[in-house]
Design an enzyme around this catalytic site. Structure first.
Site, short mmCIF file in Angstrom:
data_model
loop_
_atom_site.label_atom_id
_atom_site.label_comp_id
_atom_site.label_asym_id
_atom_site.label_seq_id
_atom_site.Cartn_x
_atom_site.Cartn_y
_atom_site.Cartn_z
N ASN A 240 2.98 1.51 -0.03
CA ASN A 240 3.93 0.55 -0.86
C ASN A 240 5.60 0.97 -0.67
O ASN A 240 6.17 -0.13 -1.21
CB ASN A 240 3.47 1.05 -2.24
CG ASN A 240 2.16 0.70 -2.58
OD1 ASN A 240 1.41 -0.43 -2.18
ND2 ASN A 240 1.22 1.63 -3.00
N TYR A 241 5.87 1.88 -0.22
CA TYR A 241 7.43 2.23 -0.48
C TYR A 241 8.00 2.38 0.96
O TYR A 241 9.15 2.40 0.92
CB TYR A 241 7.51 3.39 -1.35
CG TYR A 241 7.24 3.21 -2.63
CD1 TYR A 241 7.83 2.26 -3.33
CD2 TYR A 241 6.24 3.72 -3.19
CE1 TYR A 241 7.55 1.86 -4.72
CE2 TYR A 241 5.59 3.52 -4.47
CZ TYR A 241 6.49 2.54 -5.49
OH TYR A 241 5.79 2.28 -6.56
N LEU A 242 7.36 2.49 2.01
CA LEU A 242 8.05 2.68 3.34
C LEU A 242 7.91 1.51 4.19
O LEU A 242 6.82 1.03 4.67
CB LEU A 242 7.18 4.03 3.82
CG LEU A 242 7.32 5.28 3.31
CD1 LEU A 242 6.60 6.41 3.87
CD2 LEU A 242 8.92 5.78 3.05
#
Ligand SMILES: *[C@@H]1O[C@H](CO)[C@@H](O)[C@H](O)[C@H]1NC(C)=O
Ligand SMILES: *[C@@H]1O[C@H](CO)[C@@H](O)[C@H](O)[C@H]1NC(C)=O
Ligand SMILES: *[C@@H]1O[C@H](CO)[C@@H](O)[C@H](O)[C@H]1NC(C)=O
Ligand SMILES: *[C@@H]1O[C@H](CO)[C@@H](O)[C@H](O)[C@H]1NC(C)=O
Ligand SMILES: CC(=O)N[C@H]1CO[C@H](CO)[C@@H](O)[C@@H]1O
Length: 582
Positions: A539-541
């Protein structure tokens, strides 16, 4: 098809038969996505904008070889200008760069040029370089009118080529211009630096569009490599670049509705934040001094979101009843202020339940102004009162939107996680370490991010048991290594046949490698005991950072992404080059 049958030209028949042949070929991208089904029914576009043709240098710009004037043929001159344009750059002093450039340059020379030019060190590109510098200076000095004309022309091209019709929607196309030729740079000491990045011609280009659409026209006197009609993919145009042999695509702008690309858009938004984060930070620091309480509260909340990667509000899952909070809903009881704690000043202690009821606990020194503001916000309040009483999630989100289009608290997380991964990977990867060691470095970088995002977990119940099993394997491998080494020594002293000797040596090497791999695994598992890597990865990288890293160091993709993840990030796996920078 109907359209084709009306005209029934030879060309149409050719295209139709091509489709039949091609439909039997399966490409990686489609295989992984096939369950998603088709992406469009109708697709019409104008094709790519090719790089402008080469314009020969004016006669007064001269090239000297060994002190003597030499007129170059247009193809050789063009490649020489690529070098000349970079003359002031450190690259052109690098041995590898010069060697690769010279080799590819020679391929463009006439045989006469080849016989005359035999040493790159005798080439004098100075006048070419001066000419390009003057040109770029002139561009800066252009009048308003001239600038406007260029702007209008760009706008016209955008209107003509920048949009396609996908089903019933007009969609913006991402990068519809094909990169001009030049010299490959690469990052660090890339072995291919200086090589000629060839001009992409219509004959290199594959077009994807509907059968029943107006097909894009190649420039007069040329033809496309192929025209395909494949609605399982969202690419409009593709070609293979010559340096790494990777496939390049033109696809829809992030604003399009196509799934997978939503992901892309998310990371592009985070990259936009990267560009303006300094401005935003300056602004909220200024706002800490505001006369208005609501502005101060907003600015301190923004600081928390930026520095602590807090969520904006309490985004509860449906049916979730736990008392979870986010930044805007923090209550007085969730923070404690310490003017001095150990060696640090102005420490804030956070303790609350965040999303999914994961406890957030953190002690962080903050800037004095933030601290003073917090003291002010706490005045005359009960533990269950809101810390930010003049703020709610919708106010904050609206403010974020005003600061940057598409900005939410989550974008800060994405930005921070991605940039941190990139920095950590740069720091932790040593070029000479083995592949297992590189994977360990990757996981360490990933862990740094997970800690930052508070993605902790309780140690799995099976942890001790599985560690024990691994340790047993390591002990066995170690014994095996000793035994094999001993045999090798024995073989040497007995002057056995050298063939036997060699295979023993190989065996020792193999066992050493296996042992090292197991040891790396154990370290990795131990360090990962209380950290969940999956969430940040998914989700964030920005997956392009990982893909670029994998490509750069030749690490097998499946060591970094499992099958599900490879499917999700197929777009990044196809897109990202090893020199991708977040
Ligand atoms: C290269 O050419 C320029 C003139 O175009 C001259 O001033 C310069 O001295 C030359 N450099 C060398 C190393 O010969
Ligand atoms: C990312 O977050 C960490 C921890 O909150 C912070 O120290 C760091 O400055 C942030 N980095 C960037 C580039 O924003
Ligand atoms: C947030 O605050 C504004 C202004 O006080 C108010 O109009 C709005 O309804 C609030 N929104 C929520 C979701 O509480
Ligand atoms: C891949 O990893 C994710 C965690 O990020 C997990 O949820 C998923 O089940 C794994 N898929 C496979 C096929 O192993
Ligand atoms: C631009 C392009 O060629 N896009 C797709 C068209 O369809 C083929 C398969 O038939 C894909 O491989 C391409 O990616």
């Amino acid at each position: 098809m109907v359209r084709c049958l009306g005209g029934l030209s030879f060309y149409c028949l050719l295209v139709i038969s091509l489709i039949h042949i091609l439909s039997s070929i399966h490409f990686r991208w489609e295989e992984e996505r096939s369950t998603d089904g088709s992406k469009w029914k109708f697709l019409e576009h104008k094709g790519p904008v090719l790089a402008p043709p080469y314009e020969p240098l004016p006669g007064h710009v001269r090239f000297f070889y060994d002190g003597k004037l030499l007129r170059l043929s247009a193809p050789a001159e063009e490649v020489a200008t690529f070098f000349a344009k970079m003359l002031d750059h450190e690259y052109t002093t690098k041995e590898m760069f010069r060697k690769n450039f010279y080799k590819d340059w020679r391929k463009e020379m006439t045989s006469e040029e080849k016989s005359k030019i035999t040493d790159i060190n005798k080439c004098n590109f100075t006048e070419m370089s001066e000419y390009f510098k003057a040109q770029s200076e002139a561009r800066k000095q252009m009048s308003k009118d001239e600038k406007l004309k260029i702007k209008e022309e760009n706008e016209r091209i955008l209107q003509e080529y920048g949009f396609c019709v996908m089903d019933n929607h007009k969609e913006r196309i991402g990068n519809f211009r094909i990169e001009p030729p030049g010299l490959f740079r690469g990052r660090g000491d890339h072995p291919k630096m200086g090589m000629l990045k060839r001009r992409i011609r219509p004959e290199d280009i594959i077009i994807n569009c509907s059968k029943d659409s107006k097909h894009p026209k190649p420039p007069q006197g040329t033809r496309w490599k192929e025209v395909r009609h494949d609605n399982k993919v969202t690419w409009l145009v593709s070609w293979t670049e010559n340096i790494q042999g990777s496939i390049k695509y033109i696809m829809l702008n992030p604003s399009s509705r196509i799934k997978g690309e939503k992901d892309w858009q998310k990371y592009e938004t985070a990259r936009r934040l990267k560009k303006c984060v300094d401005r935003l930070r300056a602004q909220y620091r200024e706002d800490w001094k505001s006369k208005e309480m609501r502005v101060r509260q907003r600015a301190v909340a923004l600081y928390f979101i930026d520095k602590l990667a807090l969520r904006a509000g309490n985004e509860k899952e449906e049916g979730e009843t736990a008392d979870t909070v986010g930044c805007c809903s923090l209550r007085v009881e969730h923070i404690k202020l310490y003017p001095k704690m150990d060696d640090q000043e102005y420490v804030v202690e956070f303790d609350f339940l965040g999303k999914d009821s994961i406890r957030y606990y953190n002690k962080m020194p903050v800037e004095k102004r933030v601290f003073k503001n917090l003291q002010l916000f706490l005045e005359n309040k009960q533990p269950e009162d809101d810390l930010f009483d003049r703020l709610n999630t919708s106010i904050l989100n609206k403010h974020l939107q005003e600061l940057m289009d598409g900005l939410t608290a989550k974008v800060f997380r994405t930005y921070n996680a991605s940039i941190t991964l990139q920095q950590q990977l740069k720091e932790l990867t040593s070029p000479d370490e083995s592949i297992p060691a590189k994977i360990l470095s990757y996981n360490r970088a990933n862990r740094a991010v997970a800690i930052l995002c508070n993605h902790q977990r309780a140690a799995p119940k099976t942890f001790e048991k599985s560690m024990q099993n691994l340790q047993t394997k390591i002990d066995e491998k170690q014994k095996q290594l000793w035994a094999t080494r001993k045999q090798l020594k024995g073989a040497k002293t007995e002057h056995k046949a050298s063939h036997d000797d060699r295979s023993k040596k190989k065996a020792v090497q193999r066992i050493e490698e296996q042992l090292m791999k197991l040891q790396m695994q154990a370290t990795d598992r131990e360090e990962n005991k209380q950290i969940a890597l999956g969430t940040s990865k998914l989700n964030y990288l920005d997956p392009r950072i990982s893909v670029a890293w994998v490509k750069k160091w030749d690490v097998p993709m499946e060591k970094i992404y499992n099958k599900t993840q490879r499917e999700k990030f197929a777009w990044a796996i196809d897109m990202a080059e090893e020199d991708y920078e977040f």
